[in-house]
Each structure stands twice: as C-alpha cells, then as structure tokens.
Write a protein that holds these residues in place. Structure first.
Motif, PDB file in Angstrom:
ATOM      1  N   VAL A   1       0.866  -1.178   0.000  1.00  0.00           N
ATOM      2  CA  VAL A   1       0.000   0.000   0.000  1.00  0.00           C
ATOM      3  C   VAL A   1       0.901   1.226   0.000  1.00  0.00           C
ATOM      4  O   VAL A   1       1.744   1.382   0.888  1.00  0.00           O
ATOM      5  CB  VAL A   1      -0.927   0.027   1.241  1.00  0.00           C
ATOM      6  N   SER A   2       0.730   2.077  -1.000  1.00  0.00           N
ATOM      7  CA  SER A   2       1.468   3.344  -1.049  1.00  0.00           C
ATOM      8  C   SER A   2       0.654   4.385  -0.292  1.00  0.00           C
ATOM      9  O   SER A   2      -0.464   4.717  -0.689  1.00  0.00           O
ATOM     10  CB  SER A   2       1.672   3.798  -2.498  1.00  0.00           C
ATOM     11  N   LEU A   3       1.216   4.867   0.810  1.00  0.00           N
ATOM     12  CA  LEU A   3       0.514   5.847   1.617  1.00  0.00           C
ATOM     13  C   LEU A   3       0.467   7.196   0.904  1.00  0.00           C
ATOM     14  O   LEU A   3       1.412   7.576   0.214  1.00  0.00           O
ATOM     15  CB  LEU A   3       1.200   6.000   2.980  1.00  0.00           C
ATOM     16  N   GLN A   4      -0.631   7.906   1.088  1.00  0.00           N
ATOM     17  CA  GLN A   4      -0.812   9.219   0.486  1.00  0.00           C
ATOM     18  C   GLN A   4       0.165  10.226   1.104  1.00  0.00           C
ATOM     19  O   GLN A   4       0.563  10.064   2.264  1.00  0.00           O
ATOM     20  CB  GLN A   4      -2.252   9.710   0.718  1.00  0.00           C
ATOM     21  N   PRO A   5       0.541  11.275   0.387  1.00  0.00           N
ATOM     22  CA  PRO A   5       1.446  12.275   0.948  1.00  0.00           C
ATOM     23  C   PRO A   5       0.894  12.966   2.197  1.00  0.00           C
ATOM     24  O   PRO A   5       1.630  13.228   3.136  1.00  0.00           O
ATOM     25  CB  PRO A   5       1.631  13.277  -0.186  1.00  0.00           C
ATOM     26  N   ILE A   6      -0.417  13.225   2.207  1.00  0.00           N
ATOM     27  CA  ILE A   6      -1.014  13.896   3.355  1.00  0.00           C
ATOM     28  C   ILE A   6      -1.994  12.931   4.014  1.00  0.00           C
ATOM     29  O   ILE A   6      -3.034  12.595   3.456  1.00  0.00           O
ATOM     30  CB  ILE A   6      -1.713  15.202   2.934  1.00  0.00           C
ATOM     31  N   LEU A   7      -1.618  12.489   5.204  1.00  0.00           N
ATOM     32  CA  LEU A   7      -2.447  11.560   5.973  1.00  0.00           C
ATOM     33  C   LEU A   7      -3.152  12.357   7.065  1.00  0.00           C
ATOM     34  O   LEU A   7      -2.712  12.411   8.213  1.00  0.00           O
ATOM     35  CB  LEU A   7      -1.593  10.435   6.553  1.00  0.00           C
TER      36      LEU A   7
ATOM     37  N   SER B   1      11.379  11.277   5.484  1.00  0.00           N
ATOM     38  CA  SER B   1      11.815  11.971   6.690  1.00  0.00           C
ATOM     39  C   SER B   1      10.606  12.591   7.391  1.00  0.00           C
ATOM     40  O   SER B   1      10.536  12.596   8.615  1.00  0.00           O
ATOM     41  CB  SER B   1      12.868  13.024   6.365  1.00  0.00           C
ATOM     42  N   GLY B   2       9.623  13.085   6.617  1.00  0.00           N
ATOM     43  CA  GLY B   2       8.416  13.651   7.212  1.00  0.00           C
ATOM     44  C   GLY B   2       7.643  12.620   8.013  1.00  0.00           C
ATOM     45  O   GLY B   2       7.186  12.894   9.121  1.00  0.00           O
ATOM     46  N   PHE B   3       7.502  11.417   7.470  1.00  0.00           N
ATOM     47  CA  PHE B   3       6.805  10.343   8.183  1.00  0.00           C
ATOM     48  C   PHE B   3       7.547  10.008   9.470  1.00  0.00           C
ATOM     49  O   PHE B   3       6.953   9.959  10.550  1.00  0.00           O
ATOM     50  CB  PHE B   3       6.689   9.110   7.289  1.00  0.00           C
ATOM     51  N   SER B   4       8.854   9.797   9.369  1.00  0.00           N
ATOM     52  CA  SER B   4       9.653   9.414  10.541  1.00  0.00           C
ATOM     53  C   SER B   4       9.646  10.498  11.609  1.00  0.00           C
ATOM     54  O   SER B   4       9.496  10.203  12.802  1.00  0.00           O
ATOM     55  CB  SER B   4      11.091   9.112  10.123  1.00  0.00           C
ATOM     56  N   GLU B   5       9.804  11.750  11.196  1.00  0.00           N
ATOM     57  CA  GLU B   5       9.827  12.856  12.152  1.00  0.00           C
ATOM     58  C   GLU B   5       8.483  13.010  12.852  1.00  0.00           C
ATOM     59  O   GLU B   5       8.426  13.219  14.065  1.00  0.00           O
ATOM     60  CB  GLU B   5      10.210  14.154  11.451  1.00  0.00           C
ATOM     61  N   GLN B   6       7.406  12.918  12.091  1.00  0.00           N
ATOM     62  CA  GLN B   6       6.101  13.101  12.705  1.00  0.00           C
ATOM     63  C   GLN B   6       5.720  11.910  13.571  1.00  0.00           C
ATOM     64  O   GLN B   6       5.077  12.078  14.610  1.00  0.00           O
ATOM     65  CB  GLN B   6       5.064  13.418  11.633  1.00  0.00           C
TER      66      GLN B   6
ATOM     67  N   VAL C   1       5.049  10.336   2.135  1.00  0.00           N
ATOM     68  CA  VAL C   1       4.319  10.999   3.212  1.00  0.00           C
ATOM     69  C   VAL C   1       5.026  12.285   3.641  1.00  0.00           C
ATOM     70  O   VAL C   1       6.214  12.283   3.951  1.00  0.00           O
ATOM     71  CB  VAL C   1       4.152  10.060   4.431  1.00  0.00           C
ATOM     72  N   THR C   2       4.273  13.387   3.615  1.00  0.00           N
ATOM     73  CA  THR C   2       4.797  14.672   4.094  1.00  0.00           C
ATOM     74  C   THR C   2       4.125  15.101   5.388  1.00  0.00           C
ATOM     75  O   THR C   2       4.676  15.889   6.137  1.00  0.00           O
ATOM     76  CB  THR C   2       4.611  15.785   3.041  1.00  0.00           C
ATOM     77  N   ARG C   3       2.906  14.590   5.623  1.00  0.00           N
ATOM     78  CA  ARG C   3       2.176  14.957   6.842  1.00  0.00           C
ATOM     79  C   ARG C   3       1.448  13.741   7.379  1.00  0.00           C
ATOM     80  O   ARG C   3       0.716  13.071   6.649  1.00  0.00           O
ATOM     81  CB  ARG C   3       1.181  16.068   6.550  1.00  0.00           C
ATOM     82  N   LEU C   4       1.632  13.482   8.665  1.00  0.00           N
ATOM     83  CA  LEU C   4       0.978  12.367   9.345  1.00  0.00           C
ATOM     84  C   LEU C   4       0.154  12.916  10.488  1.00  0.00           C
ATOM     85  O   LEU C   4       0.709  13.443  11.459  1.00  0.00           O
ATOM     86  CB  LEU C   4       2.018  11.371   9.876  1.00  0.00           C
ATOM     87  N   GLY C   5      -1.152  12.831  10.372  1.00  0.00           N
ATOM     88  CA  GLY C   5      -2.045  13.311  11.422  1.00  0.00           C
ATOM     89  C   GLY C   5      -2.369  12.229  12.428  1.00  0.00           C
ATOM     90  O   GLY C   5      -2.151  11.038  12.194  1.00  0.00           O
ATOM     91  N   GLY C   6      -2.920  12.656  13.550  1.00  0.00           N
ATOM     92  CA  GLY C   6      -3.212  11.747  14.648  1.00  0.00           C
ATOM     93  C   GLY C   6      -4.217  10.658  14.309  1.00  0.00           C
ATOM     94  O   GLY C   6      -4.063   9.515  14.729  1.00  0.00           O
ATOM     95  N   LEU C   7      -5.252  10.986  13.555  1.00  0.00           N
ATOM     96  CA  LEU C   7      -6.258   9.978  13.229  1.00  0.00           C
ATOM     97  C   LEU C   7      -5.697   8.893  12.314  1.00  0.00           C
ATOM     98  O   LEU C   7      -5.959   7.701  12.511  1.00  0.00           O
ATOM     99  CB  LEU C   7      -7.492  10.632  12.610  1.00  0.00           C
TER     100      LEU C   7
END
Length: 93
Positions: free
Chosen positions: A10-16, A75-80, A43-49
């Motif tokens: 599954v390729s995760l969307q850039p903005i989750l 890096s965005g996924f890992s950092e968030q 992934v550039t943004r990972l939200g709580g939900l």
C-alpha cells in the motif's frame, strides 16, 4: 505458490490527515489476512487519526500473526511519528 505469502503493498498518500483516515482504514482492512508492506516514501504529513488507523492495523496484523512493515519511510513520516513520542509507535522497517 509463494504469491499467497507475498506482502500486499500500500502506497501511503502524501497527506495523511482527517480526510485520509477512513479511505486508509478501508484499504487496509480489505487486505486483512495478508502480510502488508506500507510504502511511506511520499508521506509529508501524518495526522493523529491516520496514526491511530496505522496503529490499529499494526495490532490487528500482529494478532493475526502476519507482518506489517513500513518501507522507505520519508523523513516527514519518521519525524512526525517520532513527534508523537512513544517508542511503541515505531513500525518495523
């Protein structure tokens, strides 16, 4: 032969974010019963939900005795993910 044990990818969307949570949940649950590989390279943004969806999936896959891995985390996924704080939130890669 080995295709039944090959992980689904599954390729995760850039903005989750909030809007991505239900489609992500549905996509993951449709693949239940197979090993799963999540491509987090975009992934550039990972939200709580969405993080909750991913954590729930990780628990379900573990209970089913199947692997769930995150491949090529951006890096965005890992950092968030790290910003949420707890080591148990980390996914195998």
């Amino acid at each position: 032969m080995t295709t039944s044990t090959a992980p689904a990818v599954v390729s995760l969307q850039p903005i989750l974010d909030l809007q991505a949570a239900e489609p992500l949940r549905a996509e993951l649950m449709a693949l239940r019963g197979r090993p799963l590989s999540l491509d987090a390279s975009q992934v550039t943004r990972l939200g709580g939900l969405c993080l909750q969806v991913l954590m729930s999936a990780r628990k379900i896959w573990a209970e089913d005795g199947l692997s769930l891995t995150v491949d090529q985390p951006s890096s965005g996924f890992s950092e968030q993910l790290a910003a949420f704080g707890a080591p148990e939130l980390q996914f195998e890669s």
